[in-house]
Design a protein around this motif. Structure first.
Motif, PDB file in Angstrom:
ATOM      1  N   VAL A   1      32.427  20.534  -1.589  1.00 50.56           N
ATOM      2  CA  VAL A   1      34.038  19.812  -0.936  1.00 50.56           C
ATOM      3  C   VAL A   1      34.071  18.440  -1.827  1.00 50.56           C
ATOM      4  CG1 VAL A   1      34.365  20.736   1.180  1.00 50.56           C
ATOM      5  CG2 VAL A   1      32.664  18.990   0.853  1.00 50.56           C
ATOM      6  N   GLY A   2      33.202  18.131  -2.687  1.00 55.14           N
ATOM      7  CA  GLY A   2      33.250  16.892  -3.617  1.00 55.14           C
ATOM      8  C   GLY A   2      34.081  17.412  -4.679  1.00 55.14           C
ATOM      9  N   LYS A   3      34.456  18.629  -5.110  1.00 54.97           N
ATOM     10  CA  LYS A   3      35.197  19.332  -6.225  1.00 54.97           C
ATOM     11  C   LYS A   3      36.640  19.309  -5.615  1.00 54.97           C
ATOM     12  CE  LYS A   3      31.784  19.946  -9.149  1.00 54.97           C
ATOM     13  NZ  LYS A   3      31.608  19.397 -10.553  1.00 54.97           N
ATOM     14  N   PRO A   4      37.742  18.945  -6.461  1.00 61.28           N
ATOM     15  CA  PRO A   4      38.938  19.197  -5.988  1.00 61.28           C
ATOM     16  C   PRO A   4      39.149  20.576  -5.381  1.00 61.28           C
ATOM     17  CG  PRO A   4      38.649  17.975  -7.920  1.00 61.28           C
ATOM     18  CD  PRO A   4      37.642  18.289  -7.697  1.00 61.28           C
ATOM     19  N   VAL A   5      38.732  21.898  -6.299  1.00 62.36           N
ATOM     20  CA  VAL A   5      38.857  23.012  -5.847  1.00 62.36           C
ATOM     21  C   VAL A   5      38.365  23.151  -4.590  1.00 62.36           C
ATOM     22  CG1 VAL A   5      36.963  23.956  -7.066  1.00 62.36           C
ATOM     23  CG2 VAL A   5      38.656  25.450  -6.474  1.00 62.36           C
ATOM     24  N   GLY A   6      37.211  22.544  -4.254  1.00 62.63           N
ATOM     25  CA  GLY A   6      36.522  22.689  -2.763  1.00 62.63           C
ATOM     26  C   GLY A   6      37.374  22.110  -1.851  1.00 62.63           C
ATOM     27  N   GLN A   7      38.050  20.939  -2.062  1.00 64.88           N
ATOM     28  CA  GLN A   7      38.831  20.258  -1.068  1.00 64.88           C
ATOM     29  C   GLN A   7      40.108  21.143  -0.815  1.00 64.88           C
ATOM     30  OE1 GLN A   7      39.540  16.537  -3.173  1.00 64.88           O
ATOM     31  NE2 GLN A   7      37.206  15.747  -2.575  1.00 64.88           N
ATOM     32  N   MET A   8      40.551  21.610  -1.745  1.00 61.86           N
ATOM     33  CA  MET A   8      41.661  22.728  -1.723  1.00 61.86           C
ATOM     34  C   MET A   8      41.339  23.986  -0.782  1.00 61.86           C
ATOM     35  SD  MET A   8      43.951  22.332  -4.994  1.00 61.86           S
ATOM     36  CE  MET A   8      42.797  22.591  -6.114  1.00 61.86           C
ATOM     37  N   ALA A   9      40.117  24.286  -0.966  1.00 64.70           N
ATOM     38  CA  ALA A   9      39.539  25.666  -0.221  1.00 64.70           C
ATOM     39  C   ALA A   9      39.627  25.279   1.188  1.00 64.70           C
ATOM     40  CB  ALA A   9      38.342  26.184  -0.737  1.00 64.70           C
ATOM     41  N   LEU A  10      39.018  23.833   1.590  1.00 65.31           N
ATOM     42  CA  LEU A  10      38.903  23.271   2.855  1.00 65.31           C
ATOM     43  C   LEU A  10      40.013  23.259   3.658  1.00 65.31           C
ATOM     44  CD1 LEU A  10      36.882  21.970   4.929  1.00 65.31           C
ATOM     45  CD2 LEU A  10      37.578  19.814   3.991  1.00 65.31           C
ATOM     46  N   ILE A  11      41.158  22.733   2.905  1.00 63.91           N
ATOM     47  CA  ILE A  11      42.497  22.537   3.355  1.00 63.91           C
ATOM     48  C   ILE A  11      42.993  23.924   3.586  1.00 63.91           C
ATOM     49  CG2 ILE A  11      44.860  21.786   2.939  1.00 63.91           C
ATOM     50  CD1 ILE A  11      43.295  19.521   3.594  1.00 63.91           C
ATOM     51  N   GLU A  12      42.897  25.052   2.681  1.00 66.96           N
ATOM     52  CA  GLU A  12      43.653  26.105   2.986  1.00 66.96           C
ATOM     53  C   GLU A  12      42.661  26.883   4.145  1.00 66.96           C
ATOM     54  OE1 GLU A  12      45.201  29.944   0.369  1.00 66.96           O
ATOM     55  OE2 GLU A  12      44.230  28.237  -0.584  1.00 66.96           O
ATOM     56  N   ALA A  13      41.587  26.464   4.417  1.00 71.67           N
ATOM     57  CA  ALA A  13      40.812  27.235   5.550  1.00 71.67           C
ATOM     58  C   ALA A  13      41.415  26.720   6.773  1.00 71.67           C
ATOM     59  CB  ALA A  13      39.381  26.846   5.355  1.00 71.67           C
ATOM     60  N   ILE A  14      41.828  25.366   6.938  1.00 73.71           N
ATOM     61  CA  ILE A  14      42.366  24.581   8.119  1.00 73.71           C
ATOM     62  C   ILE A  14      43.652  25.517   8.275  1.00 73.71           C
ATOM     63  CG2 ILE A  14      43.437  22.491   8.730  1.00 73.71           C
ATOM     64  CD1 ILE A  14      41.160  21.118   7.511  1.00 73.71           C
ATOM     65  N   GLN A  15      44.326  25.519   7.239  1.00 67.37           N
ATOM     66  CA  GLN A  15      45.762  26.297   7.483  1.00 67.37           C
ATOM     67  C   GLN A  15      45.705  27.724   7.850  1.00 67.37           C
ATOM     68  OE1 GLN A  15      48.766  24.792   7.517  1.00 67.37           O
ATOM     69  NE2 GLN A  15      49.621  26.893   8.271  1.00 67.37           N
ATOM     70  N   ASN A  16      44.763  28.552   7.370  1.00 68.96           N
ATOM     71  CA  ASN A  16      44.449  29.897   7.953  1.00 68.96           C
ATOM     72  C   ASN A  16      44.073  29.782   9.349  1.00 68.96           C
ATOM     73  OD1 ASN A  16      44.525  30.852   5.336  1.00 68.96           O
ATOM     74  ND2 ASN A  16      42.590  31.234   4.834  1.00 68.96           N
ATOM     75  N   CYS A  17      43.151  28.747   9.865  1.00 67.06           N
ATOM     76  CA  CYS A  17      42.894  28.744  11.127  1.00 67.06           C
ATOM     77  C   CYS A  17      44.063  28.538  12.039  1.00 67.06           C
ATOM     78  CB  CYS A  17      41.661  27.495  11.499  1.00 67.06           C
ATOM     79  SG  CYS A  17      40.320  27.786  10.807  1.00 67.06           S
ATOM     80  N   LYS A  18      44.842  27.503  11.475  1.00 66.71           N
ATOM     81  CA  LYS A  18      46.335  27.354  12.325  1.00 66.71           C
ATOM     82  C   LYS A  18      47.243  28.674  12.307  1.00 66.71           C
ATOM     83  CE  LYS A  18      46.907  22.586  11.417  1.00 66.71           C
ATOM     84  NZ  LYS A  18      47.666  21.556  11.122  1.00 66.71           N
ATOM     85  N   ASP A  19      47.260  29.499  11.210  1.00 69.99           N
ATOM     86  CA  ASP A  19      47.974  30.845  11.127  1.00 69.99           C
ATOM     87  C   ASP A  19      47.360  31.759  12.019  1.00 69.99           C
ATOM     88  OD1 ASP A  19      49.548  29.438   9.421  1.00 69.99           O
ATOM     89  OD2 ASP A  19      48.615  30.217   7.649  1.00 69.99           O
ATOM     90  N   HIS A  20      46.022  31.652  12.499  1.00 69.93           N
ATOM     91  CA  HIS A  20      45.352  32.627  13.517  1.00 69.93           C
ATOM     92  C   HIS A  20      44.953  31.862  14.721  1.00 69.93           C
ATOM     93  CE1 HIS A  20      45.057  34.254   9.276  1.00 69.93           C
ATOM     94  NE2 HIS A  20      44.903  35.631  10.030  1.00 69.93           N
ATOM     95  N   ASN A  21      45.751  31.216  15.498  1.00 74.99           N
ATOM     96  CA  ASN A  21      45.653  30.816  16.601  1.00 74.99           C
ATOM     97  C   ASN A  21      44.518  30.049  16.907  1.00 74.99           C
ATOM     98  OD1 ASN A  21      47.795  32.441  17.682  1.00 74.99           O
ATOM     99  ND2 ASN A  21      46.561  34.387  17.567  1.00 74.99           N
ATOM    100  N   LYS A  22      44.145  29.029  15.977  1.00 77.02           N
ATOM    101  CA  LYS A  22      43.348  28.098  15.991  1.00 77.02           C
ATOM    102  C   LYS A  22      43.580  26.933  15.590  1.00 77.02           C
ATOM    103  CE  LYS A  22      38.218  27.028  15.455  1.00 77.02           C
ATOM    104  NZ  LYS A  22      37.779  27.058  16.778  1.00 77.02           N
ATOM    105  N   SER A  23      44.457  26.103  16.625  1.00 78.81           N
ATOM    106  CA  SER A  23      45.207  24.763  15.919  1.00 78.81           C
ATOM    107  C   SER A  23      44.620  23.605  16.460  1.00 78.81           C
ATOM    108  CB  SER A  23      46.417  25.054  16.489  1.00 78.81           C
ATOM    109  OG  SER A  23      46.675  25.047  17.960  1.00 78.81           O
ATOM    110  N   ASP A  24      43.426  23.433  17.242  1.00 81.02           N
ATOM    111  CA  ASP A  24      43.009  22.103  17.484  1.00 81.02           C
ATOM    112  C   ASP A  24      42.155  21.487  16.442  1.00 81.02           C
ATOM    113  OD1 ASP A  24      41.522  20.012  18.536  1.00 81.02           O
ATOM    114  OD2 ASP A  24      41.444  20.819  20.371  1.00 81.02           O
ATOM    115  N   LEU A  25      42.730  20.713  15.632  1.00 77.55           N
ATOM    116  CA  LEU A  25      42.105  20.124  14.325  1.00 77.55           C
ATOM    117  C   LEU A  25      40.923  19.442  14.624  1.00 77.55           C
ATOM    118  CD1 LEU A  25      42.548  19.619  11.273  1.00 77.55           C
ATOM    119  CD2 LEU A  25      43.705  17.486  11.825  1.00 77.55           C
TER     120      LEU A  25
END
Length: 409
Positions: A306-330
């Motif tokens: 997550v120090g790399k830009p692509v790792g940070q984007m993967a992290l953000i996309e994972a958070i959105q994937n969680c929200k899309d799958h009934n896990k929304s508590d950030l």
């Protein structure tokens, strides 16, 4: 038929030019595209490809811009005057005498460009703008056929009264010179960078949100963001890039189907949706907190995904994937993200985000798979088919058809 245009005369190197304003209706009537030049067949394939007209772009982007945007504007067309024997420049000072020598001298560059009607005009630069004007004013495109514009737009003849800047160059019976100018204009023109586009765009909601994420009262400070590039080197002092912020906004706002060319009326609400994710991550995600306060951020960047830009984007996309799958508590998601092994040499990321030689895999396919794996690890509610597909994709990339997904944290 003779034509008279108010002009400014100038010279650069051996090239004399005339900066002129024409009505848009006259532009599309009088100026033709470069592929109609007499010497066009003598041009190389490469030269011709440089000026190949993209009617799809004209239809989807340029003509709608002219029809929709009240603040529309674009740069000068550069036009070759072919058969220029009847062309003359009459300085203003020859008609209007000034008593002041200073004004009289300056007036030599201002005047009127006179064309008798025997010349032909060809666009060396600005063909797409020329054809976009044609479509926007007349509704007609290639071969005079009517163009079906998007979003129920229709052509507007009134645009013909608007002023277009044109730079005229004499052909001088020297096709070699014209080809040199043609090539320098087109081959050496460099497109603006992604960072530049994000910084300057005023109608892209993701660009505006990205810029707003940076500032004294924003989640990130200006010194923490690389504005110029979407990469961070070992010596970079910044935490992330403007491109990463842009793509994170696209990811987090994907459920809302925003148009990149139109600002939504509820833009502040969308900004807040992105802002809260970054603010919370920077406060609660331990590696981000460590990085933004570290004096050795370059070292940390090499040690963790997550120090790399692509790792940070993967992290953000994972958070959105969680929200899309009934896990929304950030807050809960971030607590679990803190439990993942983010080290670059972790077995989890081998072949997923890192090559065996340690090189990062900075492509969207790798990023998206990593995001799915992260979402699975923090408890996104995937159905059986999604789990099976994820396992298949994971094994395929790992080249190990007995591999198991990492344990949930």
């Amino acid at each position: 038929m003779a034509r008279l245009y108010p002009s400014l005369k100038g010279k650069l190197g051996s090239t004399e030019y005339y900066l002129t304003v024409m009505k848009a209706a006259d532009v599309i009537k009088e100026i033709r595209s470069a592929d109609e030049l007499v010497e066009w067949n003598d041009f190389t394939i490469e030269e011709r490809l440089q000026r190949e007209i993209s009617w799809g772009r004209i239809k989807s982007e340029l003509a709608p811009y002219l029809l929709n945007e009240e603040d529309r504007f674009f740069g000068s067309l550069i036009v070759d005057i072919y058969n220029d024997k009847g062309v003359d420049f009459e300085p203003l000072s020859s008609t209007f005498k000034a008593n002041n020598k200073f004004y009289e001298s300056a007036g030599q560059g201002f005047g009127f460009l006179v064309m008798t009607g025997g010349e032909s005009l060809f666009a060396l630069d600005g063909q797409h703008r020329l054809k976009a004007l044609q479509v926007a004013i007349t509704g007609k495109g290639k071969d005079g056929e009517f163009v079906d514009l998007p979003d129920d737009l229709t052509h507007n003849p009134d645009l013909g009264e608007e002023d277009i800047t044109v730079i005229f160059i004499r052909h001088e019976n020297n096709s070699h010179k014209i080809r040199k100018i043609f090539n320098k204009i087109n081959k050496n023109a460099k497109p603006t960078s992604k960072g530049d586009n994000i910084i300057t765009s005023e109608d892209d909601p993701f660009a505006l949100i990205s810029r707003k994420l940076i500032g004294p009262d924003a989640p990130l400070k200006e010194a923490q963001v690389n504005w110029r590039s979407n990469t961070l080197t070992k010596t970079s002092k910044q935490f992330t890039t403007i491109g990463t912020l842009y793509e994170s906004a696209e990811i987090l706002l994907s459920p809302y189907n925003l148009n990149k060319k139109e600002l939504p009326v509820d833009l502040p609400k969308h900004y807040d949706r992105v802002k809260v994710v970054w603010e919370t991550l920077l406060k609660e995600f331990e590696l981000f907190t460590e990085m933004i306060h570290s004096t050795e951020i370059g070292k940390l960047r090499e040690e963790v995904l997550v120090g790399k830009p692509v790792g940070q984007m993967a992290l953000i996309e994972a958070i959105q994937n969680c929200k899309d799958h009934n896990k929304s508590d950030l807050h809960e998601i971030i607590q679990q993200l803190n439990k993942i092994d983010w080290k670059s040499d972790s077995e989890i990321w081998l072949h997923i985000m890192y090559e065996p030689n340690g090189r990062i895999k900075a492509n969207s396919t790798s990023r998206k798979l990593a995001a799915r794996v992260i979402a699975y690890m923090v408890g996104a509610e995937l159905d059986d088919n999604e789990k099976a597909t994820l396992l298949t994709d994971y094994r395929k990339v790992k080249n190990d058809f007995n591999a198991l997904l990492p344990d949930p944290v």
